[in-house]
Design an enzyme around this catalytic site. Sequence first.
Site, PDB file in Angstrom:
ATOM      1  N   SER A 154     -69.453  -1.454  21.037  1.00 17.94           N
ATOM      2  CA  SER A 154     -69.287  -2.575  21.472  1.00 17.94           C
ATOM      3  C   SER A 154     -67.791  -3.397  21.765  1.00 17.94           C
ATOM      4  CB  SER A 154     -70.664  -3.593  21.091  1.00 17.94           C
ATOM      5  OG  SER A 154     -70.474  -4.482  22.147  1.00 17.94           O
ATOM      6  N   TYR A 168     -74.444  -7.599  13.074  1.00 19.90           N
ATOM      7  CA  TYR A 168     -73.797  -6.378  14.695  1.00 19.90           C
ATOM      8  C   TYR A 168     -72.266  -6.365  14.699  1.00 19.90           C
ATOM      9  CZ  TYR A 168     -74.301  -4.195  19.555  1.00 19.90           C
ATOM     10  OH  TYR A 168     -74.245  -3.830  20.953  1.00 19.90           O
TER      11      TYR A 168
END
Length: 265
Positions: A154, A168
């Site tokens: 990501s 994350y």
Amino acid sequence: MWAPSDYGDLEPLDPDWRAPDLAGTVAIVTGAATGIGKAAASRLGTGGATLVLCDTDEARGAETAAELSAAAFLPADVAQERELRAVVERAAALGPLDILVNNAGGTLAPHFPDAEPAHWQRTLAVNLGGVALGTQLAIGTMRERGGAVVNVSSVAGLGWEPYASPEYAAAKAAVNRLTGSLGGLGAEGIRVNAICPDWVATEALVAERARTPDDRWEGPPELVPVEAVAEAVLRLACDEAIAGRVFVCPAGAAPWGLVPTNAPR
């Protein structure tokens, strides 16, 4: 959050490349029930690959497997070695594993440092531990003959700006570095690459955008098409010129490309 200036100009891919016929190949896609995983599995299957899918959502995973005519679906938590190993073994029963797409991941509130340790550690276990374990198991089957691993990362793992889910972002940053660190395996015919999409137009995110007023929307003005991400996954899985690289998919009009290997740290 992330800006191209953080890593220099992204390197474009060869526009003349064409995807090969995947007939006779075996591909695993984790987190395949919905979203990027489902789209990537669909694209690999359309190309001719035999699919082995897994997800923690047994009902939707089974539906996706039936829809895509997958050879097998296994309910599996990628953070559990026994369950992920069973997925790899199921693929091996169909033929040598050629492609692994480490897609399973995500994050849920509350986030570090407000979350309880078990909660944020779960995020690390899935987004980093599951990717590392899947990659290790796949490499073990690919020695002597080659293969490809695509890690779905990501843009949260790029740059240095604050991020709402630090655990994350940290996991995805580690996935990117793990990917680059394994670039030397390209000499053995084992190519490990990562893809970093911005906010992707998954079914859930499209619905969220539709119900969120413009003045409260915190995401980019345009979402990244899930089908385009699937095409990029296919490219990283099949382009033999790409190994140990991180491919970035910005939202909007920004061009997509590879993070330069000499990018500033």
